[in-house]
Enzyme design. Structure first.
Site, PDB file in Angstrom:
ATOM      1  N   THR A 139      54.889  47.100  27.632  1.00 28.76           N
ATOM      2  CA  THR A 139      53.467  46.846  27.367  1.00 28.76           C
ATOM      3  C   THR A 139      52.634  46.941  28.642  1.00 28.76           C
ATOM      4  O   THR A 139      51.567  47.558  28.663  1.00 28.76           O
ATOM      5  CB  THR A 139      53.293  45.440  26.748  1.00 28.76           C
ATOM      6  N   ARG A 197      59.688  52.927  20.854  1.00 34.66           N
ATOM      7  CA  ARG A 197      59.425  51.825  21.789  1.00 34.66           C
ATOM      8  C   ARG A 197      59.941  52.199  23.187  1.00 34.66           C
ATOM      9  O   ARG A 197      59.308  51.894  24.196  1.00 34.66           O
ATOM     10  CB  ARG A 197      60.088  50.524  21.310  1.00 34.66           C
ATOM     11  N   PHE A 235      43.349  37.711  24.482  1.00 33.45           N
ATOM     12  CA  PHE A 235      42.879  39.092  24.663  1.00 33.45           C
ATOM     13  C   PHE A 235      42.470  39.762  23.349  1.00 33.45           C
ATOM     14  O   PHE A 235      42.099  40.930  23.336  1.00 33.45           O
ATOM     15  CB  PHE A 235      43.966  39.941  25.344  1.00 33.45           C
ATOM     16  N   LYS A 250      45.698  55.556  21.685  1.00 33.90           N
ATOM     17  CA  LYS A 250      44.561  54.637  21.791  1.00 33.90           C
ATOM     18  C   LYS A 250      43.346  55.293  22.479  1.00 33.90           C
ATOM     19  O   LYS A 250      43.477  56.329  23.143  1.00 33.90           O
ATOM     20  CB  LYS A 250      45.003  53.398  22.575  1.00 33.90           C
ATOM     21  N   HIS A 301      50.204  52.688  20.769  1.00 31.41           N
ATOM     22  CA  HIS A 301      50.816  51.617  19.970  1.00 31.41           C
ATOM     23  C   HIS A 301      52.039  52.191  19.279  1.00 31.41           C
ATOM     24  O   HIS A 301      52.032  53.336  18.855  1.00 31.41           O
ATOM     25  CB  HIS A 301      49.845  51.113  18.885  1.00 31.41           C
TER      26      HIS A 301
HETATM   27  P1  ADP Z   1      52.938  46.245  22.388  1.00 24.48           P
HETATM   28  O1  ADP Z   1      51.748  47.145  22.173  1.00 24.48           O
HETATM   29  O2  ADP Z   1      53.796  46.705  23.531  1.00 24.48           O
HETATM   30  O3  ADP Z   1      53.726  46.007  21.116  1.00 24.48           O
HETATM   31  P2  ADP Z   1      51.872  43.566  22.000  1.00 24.48           P
HETATM   32  O4  ADP Z   1      52.165  43.747  20.556  1.00 24.48           O
HETATM   33  O5  ADP Z   1      52.388  42.341  22.679  1.00 24.48           O
HETATM   34  O6  ADP Z   1      52.369  44.820  22.853  1.00 24.48           O
HETATM   35  O7  ADP Z   1      50.281  43.569  22.239  1.00 24.48           O
HETATM   36  C1  ADP Z   1      49.459  44.445  21.501  1.00 24.48           C
HETATM   37  C2  ADP Z   1      48.446  45.058  22.445  1.00 24.48           C
HETATM   38  O8  ADP Z   1      47.589  44.042  22.947  1.00 24.48           O
HETATM   39  C3  ADP Z   1      49.036  45.707  23.713  1.00 24.48           C
HETATM   40  O9  ADP Z   1      49.515  47.004  23.494  1.00 24.48           O
HETATM   41  C4  ADP Z   1      47.831  45.692  24.633  1.00 24.48           C
HETATM   42  O10 ADP Z   1      46.911  46.713  24.331  1.00 24.48           O
HETATM   43  C5  ADP Z   1      47.202  44.340  24.291  1.00 24.48           C
HETATM   44  N1  ADP Z   1      47.704  43.277  25.173  1.00 24.48           N
HETATM   45  C6  ADP Z   1      48.910  42.670  25.120  1.00 24.48           C
HETATM   46  N2  ADP Z   1      49.036  41.738  26.082  1.00 24.48           N
HETATM   47  C7  ADP Z   1      47.863  41.735  26.767  1.00 24.48           C
HETATM   48  C8  ADP Z   1      47.340  40.999  27.879  1.00 24.48           C
HETATM   49  N3  ADP Z   1      48.078  40.052  28.483  1.00 24.48           N
HETATM   50  N4  ADP Z   1      46.085  41.273  28.305  1.00 24.48           N
HETATM   51  C9  ADP Z   1      45.323  42.216  27.692  1.00 24.48           C
HETATM   52  N5  ADP Z   1      45.748  42.951  26.634  1.00 24.48           N
HETATM   53  C10 ADP Z   1      46.997  42.724  26.179  1.00 24.48           C
HETATM   54 MG    MG Z   2      53.184  45.089  19.336  1.00 25.07          MG
END
Ligand code: ADP
Ligand code: MG
Length: 139
Positions: A92, A86, A58, A10, A116
């Protein structure tokens, strides 16, 4: 089983010149980078990619961050690559990430969390197809 998963390094990480360091963690974990390209996501690409989060508070901030600076899109290949990556990424929220994971090592916050990775084999296929043609992936 050998799988492929989709990864994005990212903008928070490319900005800090961490592409190589993150790739080293990926490779040391036994995953192979079988496709890779640096690209600046358009607003439309980022919105589509994170469509599942459209209703989350968000979402706007996430799309803004993902389009602010270049990202590196990748296909990773290996045994159980989806789950393996993962694990290599970590939680996250970097505060909850295990030691040695990419997010523990490099993430700035829950939003700016450096990488990601696809959350299922099905989504990996969909995400890879959004960014790579078959012939661009060389395993
Ligand atoms: P991951 O990337 O671990 O799969 P998610 O799919 O839940 O997590 O969320 C996608 C992306 O959104 C996260 O990697 C992060 O950049 C952002 N994100 C998730 N939750 C939050 C939050 N509570 N506040 C701000 N950004 C968030
Ligand atoms: Mg995700």
């Amino acid at each position: 089983m050998t799988e492929r998963t989709f990864s994005i390094i990212k903008p928070d990480a490319t900005r800090r010149n961490l592409t190589g360091k993150i790739n080293a963690v990926i490779e040391e974990a036994g995953l192979r980078i079988v496709a890779q390209r640096r690209v600046k996501l358009t607003d439309a690409q980022a919105k589509k990619f994170y469509e599942v989060h459209a209703e989350r508070p968000f979402y706007g901030e996430l799309v803004e961050q993902m389009t602010a600076e270049p990202v590196v899109v990748q296909v990773l290949e290996g045994d159980n690559a989806v789950l393996k990556y993962r694990e290599v990424m970590g939680a996250t929220n970097p505060d909850n990430a295990d030691e040695g994971t990419i997010r523990k090592l490099f993430a700035l916050s829950i939003g700016e969390n450096s990488v990601h990775g696809s959350d299922s084999l099905e989504n990996a296929g969909i995400e890879i197809a959004q960014f790579f043609k078959d012939e661009e992936i060389v395993g």
